[in-house]
Enzyme design. Structure first.
Site, short mmCIF file in Angstrom:
data_model
loop_
_atom_site.label_atom_id
_atom_site.label_comp_id
_atom_site.label_asym_id
_atom_site.label_seq_id
_atom_site.Cartn_x
_atom_site.Cartn_y
_atom_site.Cartn_z
N HIS A 32 -14.24 -2.68 -6.53
CA HIS A 32 -13.93 -3.99 -7.10
C HIS A 32 -14.52 -4.09 -8.50
O HIS A 32 -15.57 -3.51 -8.78
CB HIS A 32 -14.46 -5.10 -6.21
CG HIS A 32 -14.05 -4.97 -4.78
ND1 HIS A 32 -12.73 -5.04 -4.39
CD2 HIS A 32 -14.76 -4.73 -3.66
CE1 HIS A 32 -12.66 -4.87 -3.08
NE2 HIS A 32 -13.87 -4.67 -2.61
N GLU A 35 -19.27 -8.03 -2.27
CA GLU A 35 -19.09 -8.36 -0.86
C GLU A 35 -20.25 -7.83 -0.01
O GLU A 35 -20.93 -6.87 -0.38
CB GLU A 35 -17.76 -7.82 -0.33
CG GLU A 35 -17.59 -6.32 -0.41
CD GLU A 35 -16.17 -5.88 -0.06
OE1 GLU A 35 -15.21 -6.54 -0.52
OE2 GLU A 35 -16.03 -4.87 0.65
N ARG A 39 -7.70 0.73 -5.72
CA ARG A 39 -7.71 1.71 -4.63
C ARG A 39 -7.73 3.13 -5.16
O ARG A 39 -7.15 3.42 -6.21
CB ARG A 39 -6.49 1.49 -3.73
CG ARG A 39 -6.50 0.12 -3.04
CD ARG A 39 -5.27 -0.12 -2.18
NE ARG A 39 -5.37 -1.42 -1.51
CZ ARG A 39 -4.95 -2.56 -2.05
NH1 ARG A 39 -4.43 -2.55 -3.28
NH2 ARG A 39 -5.08 -3.69 -1.40
N GLN A 94 -11.75 2.20 -1.94
CA GLN A 94 -11.54 1.14 -2.92
C GLN A 94 -12.82 0.75 -3.63
O GLN A 94 -13.94 1.07 -3.20
CB GLN A 94 -10.95 -0.09 -2.24
CG GLN A 94 -11.81 -0.67 -1.14
CD GLN A 94 -11.12 -1.79 -0.39
OE1 GLN A 94 -11.38 -2.97 -0.66
NE2 GLN A 94 -10.22 -1.44 0.52
#
Length: 416
Positions: A101, A136, A285, A99
């Site tokens: 983002h 993240e 994804r 994945q």
């Protein structure tokens, strides 16, 4: 100041032991437990336990009732009155999906576009559930395995050559002829758009080559080969198995961190860590999952610039007993604190006077949090404490021989 009970997310790839053990629950748990959320995300806000006659509520409701007092004026103005981060304990027993983002601009454009199309927020084929980006940071609690960032293309060419799989030759030529970000884009795009019949031939051939190379003895790509075999066993007809060959294979020791900015293709493979991210649900994804995959949209957000492991390893600054992981994300700052109840090895207490909202999540032992206003709260492993902006400064003491907790906050000002 409120004690928080985290919310368990029971995803299939989770562990039946890690989070249950942390929370002092029976092991194994009845179902896989993948994540323990400490935050104010609408999908799972942490529970504020009752105290001193104040009934229990959830953290999102508590913040909404007094946004300035809980978050501070800076956070309210900068992040639309939202707690901008979500803190989790993540326990991966099996690999997560491949994945990436989006950036802030990509998230806003995609969110507006899907709204204009009339896609329901809970639609399975929706990519953008909010208009925010999702950088993240993961910090390992145990040994932690991951794929993250496109490896140097020249090294990937060497890996593909070592496999000696004739079916790979056309694709090897693509990258060998253009060993840069554009070559990576071309090869990745080709693999993700291959017909099912081609995938059904190519993946087994690659797995056979990996078996042969590992069986021949030592290989500098042993970790990469074992990973592709493990993924191929679970997802034998998934082009994400091939894509894993293009990424850095990373091992984190406990305390090591990994920062994943927008566009970074990654997959967590195994282990337990503390994760903090911008408070968003946006995930594109690329494979290793039965969930929705939108290849054109994924290609639009991916950054194919090769990244060495050190490029995505956050620098660390020690401030007394606090190990601070530095990232450019404006939404969060994460640190690890280890206290010694005896005071013989480490400090037995630490004082926090930084403004803004904070969450202290206890991972080992227990701590006593004492505010300058006289409020005292004891927090055991598996729980956390919320400290609002308007509350007095606090001193955290070890309430056991050894206590480890993670501190999440909103950075305020340069270098905070």
């Amino acid at each position: 100041m409120r004690t928080l009970e985290g919310v368990v997310r029971p995803y299939a790839w989770g562990s039946r032991t890690a989070i249950a053990s942390l929370r002092g629950k029976a092991v194994p748990s009845p179902h896989p437990e993948a994540e323990l959320w400490f935050g104010a995300h609408p999908a799972g806000p942490a529970i504020c336990l009752p105290t001193d006659g104040v009934p229990d509520t959830d953290l999102l409701s508590a913040i909404d009732a007094d946004r300035v007092g809980m978050l501070g004026e800076h956070t309210v103005e900068a992040f639309d009155g939202r707690l901008p981060f979500l803190m989790k304990v993540l326990a991966a027993e099996e690999p997560l999906s491949l994945q990436a983002h989006p950036s802030s601009e990509q998230a806003r454009e995609g969110f507006d576009r899907e709204n204009a199309q009339g896609l329901p927020f809970d639609a399975a084929d929706r990519n953008y559930r909010d208009p925010w980006h999702k950088p993240e940071l993961i910090v390992a609690i145990t040994d932690f395995e991951a794929l993250a960032g496109f490896r140097d293309p020249q090294t990937t060419v060497e890996l593909l050559r070592d496999l000696q799989v004739s079916e790979l030759d056309p694709y090897l030529g693509m990258l060998a002829g253009q060993p840069d970000s554009e070559g990576l884009r071309a090869l990745f795009t080709t693999w993700l758009t291959l017909p099912d019949a081609s995938i059904a031939t190519l993946v087994p051939a690659v797995l056979g080559g990996a078996v042969d190379l590992l069986g021949a003895g030592s290989s500098r790509f042993a970790a990469e080969l074992r990973t592709v075999l493990e993924l191929g066993e679970v997802y034998p007809r998934d082009p994400g198995v091939l894509a894993s060959l293009l990424l850095n294979r990373i091992h984190l020791e406990p305390g090591d961190g990994l920062y994943l900015p927008a566009g970074n293709l990654h997959a967590y493979l195994h282990g337990t860590g503390v994760e903090i991210m911008a408070n968003s649900d946006n995930v594109l994804r690329g494979g290793l999952t039965p969930k929705h995959i939108d290849v054109p949209e994924l290609l639009r957000v991916l950054d194919f610039t090769p990244a060495a492991v050190e490029d995505i390893t956050p620098p660390i600054r020690m401030v007394g007993a606090e190990r601070v992981y530095l990232t450019p994300a404006p939404e969060f700052r994460l640190s690890r604190v280890e206290l010694d109840g005896t005071g013989l090895v480490y400090a037995s207490s630490i004082c926090f006077d930084m403004p803004g909202p904070q969450i202290l999540a206890v991972l080992s032992g227990s701590v006593e949090v004492r505010s300058m206003g006289g409020v005292v709260t004891t927090v055991p492993a598996g729980q956390a404490v919320w400290i609002g902006d308007a509350e007095p400064d606090v001193v955290v003491h070890a309430a056991s021989s050894r206590a480890v907790f993670f501190r999440a906050r909103v950075p305020v000002g340069t270098g905070s």
